[in-house]
Design an enzyme around this catalytic site. Structure first.
Site, PDB file in Angstrom:
ATOM      1  N   LYS A   1       3.838  14.888  21.881  1.00  0.00           N
ATOM      2  CA  LYS A   1       3.006  15.324  23.016  1.00  0.00           C
ATOM      3  C   LYS A   1       1.648  14.620  22.979  1.00  0.00           C
ATOM      4  O   LYS A   1       1.281  14.009  21.965  1.00  0.00           O
ATOM      5  CB  LYS A   1       2.822  16.840  22.937  1.00  0.00           C
ATOM      6  CG  LYS A   1       1.965  17.285  21.760  1.00  0.00           C
ATOM      7  CD  LYS A   1       2.016  18.783  21.550  1.00  0.00           C
ATOM      8  CE  LYS A   1       1.142  19.184  20.377  1.00  0.00           C
ATOM      9  NZ  LYS A   1       1.417  20.556  19.922  1.00  0.00           N
TER      10      LYS A   1
ATOM     11  N   MET B   1     -23.692   5.015  22.203  1.00  0.00           N
ATOM     12  CA  MET B   1     -22.489   5.139  23.026  1.00  0.00           C
ATOM     13  C   MET B   1     -21.391   4.184  22.559  1.00  0.00           C
ATOM     14  O   MET B   1     -20.243   4.591  22.383  1.00  0.00           O
ATOM     15  CB  MET B   1     -22.824   4.885  24.494  1.00  0.00           C
ATOM     16  CG  MET B   1     -21.672   5.137  25.433  1.00  0.00           C
ATOM     17  SD  MET B   1     -22.110   4.867  27.153  1.00  0.00           S
ATOM     18  CE  MET B   1     -23.147   6.281  27.487  1.00  0.00           C
TER      19      MET B   1
ATOM     20  N   TYR C   1     -31.846   5.441  18.352  1.00  0.00           N
ATOM     21  CA  TYR C   1     -32.470   6.528  19.108  1.00  0.00           C
ATOM     22  C   TYR C   1     -33.052   7.598  18.198  1.00  0.00           C
ATOM     23  O   TYR C   1     -32.435   7.981  17.194  1.00  0.00           O
ATOM     24  CB  TYR C   1     -31.443   7.184  20.023  1.00  0.00           C
ATOM     25  CG  TYR C   1     -30.931   6.276  21.114  1.00  0.00           C
ATOM     26  CD1 TYR C   1     -31.767   5.840  22.138  1.00  0.00           C
ATOM     27  CD2 TYR C   1     -29.607   5.858  21.112  1.00  0.00           C
ATOM     28  CE1 TYR C   1     -31.282   5.008  23.137  1.00  0.00           C
ATOM     29  CE2 TYR C   1     -29.117   5.030  22.105  1.00  0.00           C
ATOM     30  CZ  TYR C   1     -29.960   4.610  23.119  1.00  0.00           C
ATOM     31  OH  TYR C   1     -29.480   3.792  24.094  1.00  0.00           O
TER      32      TYR C   1
ATOM     33  N   ARG D   1       0.673  32.863  22.581  1.00  0.00           N
ATOM     34  CA  ARG D   1       0.475  31.790  23.554  1.00  0.00           C
ATOM     35  C   ARG D   1       1.566  31.886  24.606  1.00  0.00           C
ATOM     36  O   ARG D   1       1.412  32.601  25.578  1.00  0.00           O
ATOM     37  CB  ARG D   1       0.464  30.443  22.813  1.00  0.00           C
ATOM     38  CG  ARG D   1      -0.363  29.378  23.454  1.00  0.00           C
ATOM     39  CD  ARG D   1      -0.651  28.196  22.537  1.00  0.00           C
ATOM     40  NE  ARG D   1       0.531  27.443  22.121  1.00  0.00           N
ATOM     41  CZ  ARG D   1       0.480  26.323  21.392  1.00  0.00           C
ATOM     42  NH1 ARG D   1      -0.675  25.831  20.997  1.00  0.00           N
ATOM     43  NH2 ARG D   1       1.582  25.697  21.041  1.00  0.00           N
TER      44      ARG D   1
HETATM   45  C1  LIG Z   1       1.986  20.666  18.563  1.00  0.00           C
HETATM   46  C2  LIG Z   1       3.141  21.506  18.284  1.00  0.00           C
HETATM   47  C3  LIG Z   1       3.966  21.266  17.168  1.00  0.00           C
HETATM   48  C4  LIG Z   1       3.605  20.271  16.078  1.00  0.00           C
HETATM   49  O1  LIG Z   1       2.632  20.813  15.223  1.00  0.00           O
HETATM   50  P1  LIG Z   1       2.073  19.994  13.940  1.00  0.00           P
HETATM   51  O2  LIG Z   1       1.153  20.936  13.284  1.00  0.00           O
HETATM   52  O3  LIG Z   1       1.379  18.788  14.493  1.00  0.00           O
HETATM   53  O4  LIG Z   1       3.243  19.627  13.121  1.00  0.00           O
HETATM   54  C5  LIG Z   1       5.136  21.992  17.054  1.00  0.00           C
HETATM   55  N1  LIG Z   1       5.458  22.938  17.971  1.00  0.00           N
HETATM   56  C6  LIG Z   1       4.688  23.221  19.039  1.00  0.00           C
HETATM   57  C7  LIG Z   1       5.083  24.274  19.996  1.00  0.00           C
HETATM   58  C8  LIG Z   1       3.489  22.523  19.224  1.00  0.00           C
HETATM   59  O5  LIG Z   1       2.710  22.812  20.268  1.00  0.00           O
END
Ligand SMILES: *Cc1c(COP(=O)(O)O)cnc(C)c1O
Length: 377
Positions: A35, A315, A267, A135
């Site tokens: 993802k 930046m 800065y 969630r």
């Molecule tokens: C992001 C995610 C994972 C992976 O988690 P890691 O800690 O990066 O291994 C697995 N399951 C769900 C639902 C996630 O959102």
């Protein structure tokens, strides 16, 4: 495409990624998580590397990430972890042959309608259980109602039961992890009578590497694929040894100049030279993911050795004290993450930056990877 054009760049080591994947176990037991553009490493190149290493499934964030994989020719099972938000998402998920997430009762009718509209036959779906993350998903108490509703829609074929652990990377929280595993087992129990082939999937990286593996079914590692050890700083840290960071980040040195004792730089003049020094100006800054909050707190690798960063991070530039590295010249690379180190010198890694920023390496990788052009090796 990265959103800035910058001489700084990310180098992604796909061979390291493949080794990490193989280290996490047999492909049948894994659904690698790619993802958010593969945690900043690039969705398609990462998917290709994992496919080479034998990956049978992918977890993505959105249906459109799944669509991008299909368009690139990937035939693996694909689960979008955020679910489908709109009728268009459902259409894309069905038309692309994804395995969409069912995370609430409204999703059932939406999925069934999309499957019928597409005339695609039976639609495999992933049923999401909220076992204690708070969630997405059904509670175990809702499982009987879920089963009843699914039986009214035989076009939906439950393929996975999914849940997510909130604190399995924290050995002190083992009791909570056990509680979550217990709740997930109860959810699964209610489904298995009717859908005997359904595959459980519970674990993230920490579960994949640790004692929770036994209860995790198909594991969904993310961080560990990219080389992060979820147990860093705990007694289980050795379980993540051998993982290799896949991302390194470098930027060229634009100029090297003297800074005399008593002169300040950058800065706000937070740095004044205590003695005559040599300073290198590097083409990295907060626009390329190097947080301004790191000002004066890290040293970067140049010619294999650490050089302290001095003054405020700008930046797209930052300054290094290279007084101890007389050969450094414009055009040399400064390594923000990784890079070749001399014996006895340690490259900067995402864990070190995360610790200084009071965050986690995930955030460092997503930002660095998202803000710099990527090259693959
Ligand atoms: C992001 C995610 C994972 C992976 O988690 P890691 O800690 O990066 O291994 C697995 N399951 C769900 C639902 C996630 O959102």
């Amino acid at each position: 495409m990265p959103c800035t054009f910058t001489p700084a760049f990310c180098r992604i080591d796909l061979a390291a990624l493949r080794r990490n994947f193989r280290r996490l176990g047999p492909a049948e037991e894994l659904m690698p998580v790619i993802k958010s553009d593969a945690y900043g490493h690039g969705l398609l190149p990462v998917a290709a590397a994992l496919a080479d290493a034998g990956a049978l499934r992918f977890a993505v964030g959105t249906a459109s990430e799944g669509l991008a994989l299909r368009r690139a020719g990937f035939g693996q099972e694909i689960v979008p972890l955020m679910g489908c938000l709109t009728p268009e998402d459902w259409r894309v998920a069905v038309a692309s042959g994804l395995t969409p997430l069912i995370a609430g009762f409204d999703d059932i009718a939406a999925a069934a309608a999309a499957a019928r509209a597409c005339g695609a036959g039976v639609l495999p779906v992933a049923l999401k259980c909220d076992s204690g993350m708070g969630r997405l998903g059904f509670t175990p108490d809702e499982a009987p109602e879920l089963v009843a509703r699914l039986r009214a829609h035989p076009v939906l074929a439950p393929r996975f039961a999914l849940s997510h652990l909130s604190s399995v990377d924290m050995p002190d929280e083992d009791a909570y992890t056990d509680m979550q595993a217990g709740r997930f087992a109860r959810f699964l129990e209610a489904l298995r009578d009717i859908f005997p082939g359904i595959l459980p999937s519970l674990g993230n990286s920490a579960a994949t590497l640790g004692p929770a593996r036994a209860q995790s079914g198909i594991c969904r590692p993310g961080l560990a694929l990219y080389g992060g050890n979820p147990f860093t700083g705990t007694e289980r840290e050795p379980l993540g040894h051998g993982l290799e960071w896949a991302m390194s980040v470098a930027a060229p040195i634009l100029a090297v100049h003297p800074l005399r004792a008593g002169e300040s730089l950058s800065y706000g003049r937070i740095f004044t030279a205590p003695k005559d020094m040599r300073v290198a100006v590097v083409a990295a800054g907060y626009a390329t993911g190097y947080a301004r909050a790191l000002s004066g707190r890290v040293s970067l690798l140049v010619r294999g050795r650490r050089a302290p960063q001095v003054g405020r991070v700008c930046m797209s530039m930052l300054m290094l004290d290279v007084s101890e590295l007389p050969d450094v010249a414009a055009g040399d690379l400064a390594w923000v993450l990784g890079g070749p180190a001399e014996p006895g010198q340690r490259p900067v890694d995402a864990q070190e930056l995360a610790q200084l920023l009071d965050t986690i390496p995930y955030e460092v990788l997503c930002l660095m990877g998202g803000l710099n052009p990527r090259v693959y090796a």
